[in-house]
Scaffold this active site. Structure first.
Site, PDB file in Angstrom:
ATOM      1  N   TYR A 151       0.818  -1.211   0.000  1.00 51.80           N
ATOM      2  CA  TYR A 151       0.000   0.000   0.000  1.00 51.80           C
ATOM      3  C   TYR A 151       0.856   1.267   0.000  1.00 51.80           C
ATOM      4  O   TYR A 151       0.382   2.334  -0.385  1.00 51.80           O
ATOM      5  CB  TYR A 151      -0.938   0.042   1.227  1.00 51.80           C
ATOM      6  CG  TYR A 151      -1.954  -1.087   1.285  1.00 51.80           C
ATOM      7  CD1 TYR A 151      -2.117  -1.974   0.222  1.00 51.80           C
ATOM      8  CD2 TYR A 151      -2.754  -1.265   2.396  1.00 51.80           C
ATOM      9  CE1 TYR A 151      -3.038  -3.004   0.276  1.00 51.80           C
ATOM     10  CE2 TYR A 151      -3.690  -2.290   2.457  1.00 51.80           C
ATOM     11  CZ  TYR A 151      -3.821  -3.161   1.399  1.00 51.80           C
ATOM     12  OH  TYR A 151      -4.737  -4.187   1.462  1.00 51.80           O
ATOM     13  N   LYS A 200       3.799 -15.465   2.552  1.00 54.29           N
ATOM     14  CA  LYS A 200       3.708 -16.233   1.308  1.00 54.29           C
ATOM     15  C   LYS A 200       5.159 -16.503   0.884  1.00 54.29           C
ATOM     16  O   LYS A 200       5.609 -16.120  -0.207  1.00 54.29           O
ATOM     17  CB  LYS A 200       2.935 -15.387   0.276  1.00 54.29           C
ATOM     18  CG  LYS A 200       2.495 -16.138  -0.953  1.00 54.29           C
ATOM     19  CD  LYS A 200       1.366 -17.119  -0.702  1.00 54.29           C
ATOM     20  CE  LYS A 200       1.089 -17.903  -1.972  1.00 54.29           C
ATOM     21  NZ  LYS A 200       0.247 -19.070  -1.764  1.00 54.29           N
ATOM     22  N   ASP A 232      -2.732 -18.187   2.244  1.00 54.97           N
ATOM     23  CA  ASP A 232      -3.915 -18.861   1.700  1.00 54.97           C
ATOM     24  C   ASP A 232      -4.410 -19.924   2.684  1.00 54.97           C
ATOM     25  O   ASP A 232      -5.619 -20.069   2.938  1.00 54.97           O
ATOM     26  CB  ASP A 232      -3.636 -19.463   0.306  1.00 54.97           C
ATOM     27  CG  ASP A 232      -2.255 -20.081   0.178  1.00 54.97           C
ATOM     28  OD1 ASP A 232      -1.449 -19.953   1.123  1.00 54.97           O
ATOM     29  OD2 ASP A 232      -1.972 -20.703  -0.865  1.00 54.97           O
ATOM     30  N   ASP A 256      -4.838  -6.757   6.342  1.00 53.54           N
ATOM     31  CA  ASP A 256      -6.061  -6.046   5.989  1.00 53.54           C
ATOM     32  C   ASP A 256      -7.169  -7.060   5.701  1.00 53.54           C
ATOM     33  O   ASP A 256      -8.292  -6.980   6.217  1.00 53.54           O
ATOM     34  CB  ASP A 256      -5.762  -5.203   4.734  1.00 53.54           C
ATOM     35  CG  ASP A 256      -6.880  -4.251   4.382  1.00 53.54           C
ATOM     36  OD1 ASP A 256      -7.836  -4.155   5.160  1.00 53.54           O
ATOM     37  OD2 ASP A 256      -6.806  -3.614   3.310  1.00 53.54           O
ATOM     38  N   ASP A 260     -10.470  -8.555   8.485  1.00 55.22           N
ATOM     39  CA  ASP A 260     -11.900  -8.477   8.186  1.00 55.22           C
ATOM     40  C   ASP A 260     -12.548  -9.853   8.250  1.00 55.22           C
ATOM     41  O   ASP A 260     -13.676 -10.002   8.736  1.00 55.22           O
ATOM     42  CB  ASP A 260     -12.130  -7.856   6.798  1.00 55.22           C
ATOM     43  CG  ASP A 260     -12.296  -6.345   6.903  1.00 55.22           C
ATOM     44  OD1 ASP A 260     -11.861  -5.781   7.926  1.00 55.22           O
ATOM     45  OD2 ASP A 260     -12.846  -5.729   5.976  1.00 55.22           O
TER      46      ASP A 260
END
Ligand code: NAD
Length: 373
Positions: A151, A200, A232, A256, A260
Site C-alpha cells: 500500500y 507467502k 492462503d 487487511d 476483516d
C-alpha cells in the site's frame, strides 16, 4: 514499598456519531478501575474528524497532534458521519473526517495494528461457524503492519508495447519487520505464548525476509512457540479451526484481508476492540466499528468494544494488567444477563439495556478476582 499513586495522562477523542456516548462509558469504567487498582488518569480531550471540521475547518489540527504526543496513550470513539448526507463529505478528500484518522496515525508513528477476536461463551449464536468449531473457543489477535508493504510502495502505470502495465512495489526493510515483530512477541508473552507468522514465503522475496528476521528473533523469546503459515492456508484455517491461533503476525495487505475475515468469525461488530501501537508503549485504542450515525444520540450503541479497547490500553500502554483483566472479566459476566439491542436475540432470557446502563453494569461487576464476586 512506594505508596505513590500511579498516574497516567490519557488523550480522549470522543469523535462523531455514537463516539461521545461510548467513550463516556469507557472513561467511567477506567475511573472505577483506577479507584479499585490504585491509579489515576488525567484526561486530555482532543478533537478529530467531523467535530474538528466543525470547529476548525480541518479534520486534524497540529494542536491535537501535539496533545496526543504529550499523553501516555489515546482512547478514541469513532469518527465520520453518514457519507450520503453529511456535509463533511462535500469537502475535498484531504479535508474529510477519515483524512484526520490517517493523518494522526502517521503523525504518531502508529505502525502496528492489533485487532482482537474473541468469541464470548454467551454470544456463541453470533458466530457463523458450526457449533462444534465455535465450541473449541476463539480468542486470538492479528498484528498487522500498518505503514509499509504494497500500500505504501512505489506505484506506476506505463505503456509497454501498446498496452498499459501497472506496478505496485511490495518492499519491507529488516528494521520495519523487527519493530512490529517485537510487539508480536511481547503480545504473545502476555497471552498464550503462541505466535504464527503469516506470509507467502514460497513465492515472495519480502515474505522470505519476514521469516528470516522473525525466526532470528525467536531465540530472545524462548517461551514463545513460533510457527509459520502461508496466507492462503491461514485464510482457510481461520474458519476451519480458529481455536489454534493466539497471536498472528503479518504484513499490511494480508493483515487487511485477514482481520476483516476475523471480525466475521466472531460475529458482533459491537464487541471488537483494536489498538494501533507506536515505538515504545504509546498506542491509540478504539473500537473496530465506525461512528454508527444511524443510532447516534439514542442510547442504543453498544459501548463494550470501546470499554474493551480501554482494557487493552491498560494492558499494552499503561502496564495495568490486573485492571485490564478485571474489565474483561466484568464484560464476560454482564453478557450473561444484559444485552444492547445489537446483541439481543429474541427469547435469550437476557435484559435489554441501553448504552449508559451497559456501562453501569460493567462498573458494578468490576471486582479484583473471580472469587471476590
Ligand atoms: P459502522 O460500523 O459505523 O456501522 C455499521 C452498522 O453497525 C450500523 O448499522 C451501525 O448502527 C452498527 N453499529 C456499529 N457500531 C455499533 C455499536 N457500537 N453498537 C450498535 N450498533 C453498532 O459503519 P458505517 O455505517 O459503514 O460507517 C459509519 C461512519 O463511520 C462512516 O463515516 C465511516 O467512515 C466511519 N468509520 C469510522 C471508523 C473509525 O473511526 N476508525 C471505522 C469504520 C467506519
Amino acid at each position: 514499598m512506594s505508596t505513590e499513586k500511579r498516574s497516567y495522562r490519557v488523550g480522549v477523542i470522543e469523535g462523531d456519531g455514537i463516539g461521545p456516548e461510548i467513550v463516556r462509558e469507557a472513561v467511567r469504567v477506567l475511573d472505577r478501575a483506577g479507584e479499585k487498582f490504585g491509579f489515576s488518569l488525567d484526561y486530555v480531550p482532543m478533537d478529530l474528524g467531523g467535530c474538528s471540521i466543525e470547529k476548525y475547518g480541518i479534520p486534524l489540527t497540529q494542536e491535537t497532534v501535539s496533545q496526543a504526543k504529550s499523553c501516555d496513550a489515546v482512547l478514541m470513539g469513532s469518527i465520520g458521519g453518514d457519507p450520503k448526507t453529511s456535509p463533511w463529505y462535500q469537502l475535498e478528500p484531504s479535508k474529510r473526517p477519515e483524512a484526520g484518522l490517517l493523518g494522526i496515525r502517521k503523525a504518531l508513528g502508529l505502525f502496528a495494528n492489533l485487532r482482537f477476536s474473541v468469541l464470548y461463551d454467551d454470544l456463541k449464536d453470533a458466530c457463523p461457524l458450526r457449533p462444534d468449531i465455535a465450541g473449541e473457543g476463539i480468542d486470538f489477535v492479528i498484528l498487522r503492519e500498518l505503514t509499509g508493504g504494497l500500500y505504501f510502495g512505489e506505484k506506476r502505470t506505463k505503456t509497454v508495447n501498446g498496452e498499459e502495465v501497472a506496478t505496485d512495489v511490495l518492499s519491507y526493510s529488516e528494521s520495519e519487520i523487527r519493530r512490529i515483530a517485537v510487539k508480536a512477541f511481547d503480545a504473545a508473552m502476555l497471552r498464550k505464548k503462541r505466535l504464527t507468522l503469516v506470509d507467502k514465503a514460497n513465492v515472495l522475496e519480502s515474505s522470505r525476509l519476514w521469516r528470516k528476521v522473525v525466526s532470528a528473533m525467536a531465540k530472545d523469546y524462548p517461551e514463545v512457540e513460533l510457527d509459520y503459515m502461508y496466507v492462503d492456508n491461514a485464510a482457510m484455517q481461520l474458519v476451519r479451526r480458529p481455536s489454534q491461533f493466539d497471536v498472528i503476525l503479518t504484513e499490511n495487505m494480508f493483515g487487511d484481508i485477514l482481520s476483516d475475515e476475523a471480525s466475521m468469525v466472531v460475529g458482533s461488530i459491537g464487541m471488537q476492540p483494536s489498538a494501533s501501537l507506536a515505538e515504545g508503549t504509546f498506542g491509540l485504542y478504539e473500537p473496530s466499528h465506525g461512528s454508527a450515525p444511524d443510532i447516534a444520540g439514542q442510547d442504543l450503541a453498544n459501548p463494550l468494544a470501546t470499554i474493551l479497547s480501554a482494557a487493552c490500553m491498560l494492558r499494552y500502554s499503561l502496564d495495568e494488567e490486573e485492571a485490564a483483566d478485571a474489565i474483561e472479566r466484568a464484560v464476560m459476566r454482564v453478557l450473561k444477563q444484559y444485552r444492547t439491542k445489537d446483541l439481543k436475540a429474541e427469547g435469550d432470557g437476557t435484559t435489554l439495556v441501553g448504552t449508559a446502563r451497559m456501562g453501569e453494569v460493567v462498573r458494578e461487576n468490576l471486582v479484583y478476582r473471580l472469587n471476590d464476586f
